[in-house]
Enzyme design. Sequence first.
Site, PDB file in Angstrom:
ATOM      1  N   PHE A 127       0.817  -1.222   0.000  1.00 48.16           N
ATOM      2  CA  PHE A 127       0.000   0.000   0.000  1.00 48.16           C
ATOM      3  C   PHE A 127       0.846   1.265   0.000  1.00 48.16           C
ATOM      4  CE2 PHE A 127      -0.821   2.890   3.593  1.00 48.16           C
ATOM      5  CZ  PHE A 127       0.107   2.441   4.521  1.00 48.16           C
ATOM      6  N   LYS A 128       2.136   1.148   0.376  1.00 48.53           N
ATOM      7  CA  LYS A 128       2.976   2.354   0.401  1.00 48.53           C
ATOM      8  C   LYS A 128       3.113   2.980  -0.985  1.00 48.53           C
ATOM      9  CE  LYS A 128       5.053   1.601   4.791  1.00 48.53           C
ATOM     10  NZ  LYS A 128       4.313   0.369   5.144  1.00 48.53           N
ATOM     11  N   ASP A 129       2.876   2.183  -2.027  1.00 42.90           N
ATOM     12  CA  ASP A 129       2.881   2.749  -3.387  1.00 42.90           C
ATOM     13  C   ASP A 129       1.811   3.829  -3.557  1.00 42.90           C
ATOM     14  OD1 ASP A 129       4.895   1.057  -4.363  1.00 42.90           O
ATOM     15  OD2 ASP A 129       3.457  -0.511  -4.885  1.00 42.90           O
TER      16      ASP A 129
ATOM     17  N   LEU B  32       3.697   6.661  -2.306  1.00 45.57           N
ATOM     18  CA  LEU B  32       5.051   6.856  -2.832  1.00 45.57           C
ATOM     19  C   LEU B  32       5.117   6.867  -4.363  1.00 45.57           C
ATOM     20  CD1 LEU B  32       7.083   5.019  -0.086  1.00 45.57           C
ATOM     21  CD2 LEU B  32       7.386   7.398  -0.814  1.00 45.57           C
TER      22      LEU B  32
END
Length: 516
Positions: free
Chosen positions: A113-115, A118
């Site tokens: 989920f950091k995409d 980011l």
Amino acid sequence: MNTFIDTRGSGGEPISFCQAIVKGIAPGGGLYVPQAIPALSLEDICALARLPYRDRAARVYKAFDIDVPDPDVDALMAAAYADNFDDERVAPVRDLGDGTYVLELFHGPTSAFKDMALQCLPRFFEYATSRMRESGELDHDHLILVATSGDTGKAALEGFAGRDHVGIVVFYPDGGVSDIQLRQMTTQRGDNVGVFAARGDFDDCQSSVKRAFADAAFNDLLMSRHNVALSSANSINWGRLMPQIVYYLSAYADMVASGAVAKGAPIDVCVPTGNFGNILAAYYAHRMGLPLGRLLCASNENNVLTDFIETGTYDVRTRSLHLTPSPSMDILISSNLERQLFELTDRDHERVAGWMAQLADERCFTVDGPTRERMQRLYAAGCVTNDRCLEVIGQTYRERGFLPDPHTAVALEVARRLRGDNPVLVASTAHWAKFGPNVWRGLNGLGADQPLPAEVAGLSGLELDRRIASQTGTQVPAGIAALETAPRRFFDVVDGTTEGVESSVLGWLAKGGERA
Ligand SMILES: *Cc1c(COP(=O)(O)O)cnc(C)c1O
């Protein structure tokens, strides 16, 4: 235009959105929050369902009245949420059939989920710094320095690769990341990236990077020799929080459109929580108009937040970190909680600064009664053992046909236990293929401490993923499957000390690591 203030009230004059994302953290250690939280009407929110995701994101950003003109917001969002995601809906909602809805946040290039943040923040960072350079406000470049236990490093590399006037160097503990994570990082493409294995564990690696940030002589040298300032772009940066607000509003719009919830009726939201960034974004979505019952904060065996939400006391005096199958939630200090406390006290920066000082000095603080009551009206919390987490993986696959990763499994279990009558939206924060060995355990009834049978233990991460995929009729995401043939670019193993970190950075810059 909206401006940004900080949670400890020591950052001086309010600053703009672009300045807040370039600075990251306020001078006194506080976190930036927008002065005004805009409201969207129910009509506005539901209308998002008719837009592609990039326009949903642009719509939310524009509501914040930031110092980026609307056409530039559109262009940046069109680049951030494009075919770098393997589902054109970007963050689709899956109906599990029992009133539980899974918000799939793992369709980005690194399958975590950091995409969602980011793929977005680095583009705004590049945009903001280039504008500051043009106006003469800025005359140096930036170097993003990251210590990672696996997931963050790859998502940050992928987000910053190829951006102008910024480089990124990542340190991971040598031998301390999974086969898939190792391949993801060491095959990273781009001229402005560096990846180093650091001898020692993640704690060594992280403290050394923190000391490098605080080392004035090192920072001076970077500036005088290379015209570079360090930046962290970590999860306390408002520019990482804001993209996360979007998907909660987007999910609600989709749920209304599909008939999962009546227009205006509340949903509960359950989030597997580490640094408190993802769940805090759901809170801000609520402030903007998302009809919300309760926020369910899900933890693994590192349950400091469960205790805090239940008692009002945040206490890490006698806690040590447990290693769990959901490593991105293995955390003791949840930095973004500071923003929630700021909001719960109606933005009383003196009280927040006091609690944060206590946490730093005494490793414990207790909020006052009214703050605790407000928190408990909004939040409920639960924690899940390692063995139960793995059971839920197998159970969810068998009963619901959805194969969750261990982080998502923690949230599914807490949602099952704590939900009321509202439909519950569960944030799914990673694709199962990032965590093959524990997913295999879950599917085959093994506990978290049980070794894999020899014939499975002998497989590479990708071979195991392919076996799981064929047994469950699921797929390994293209980004992970491609690691099989991706050439490895980074081999360096360095000392995990501060000197090791600093000399690696200097050596990388001297070789022209960052583009001029
Ligand atoms: C980072 C991460 C989390 C925790 O999110 P926070 O915003 O830090 O609470 C949960 N799951 C996965 C897979 C993550 O990578």
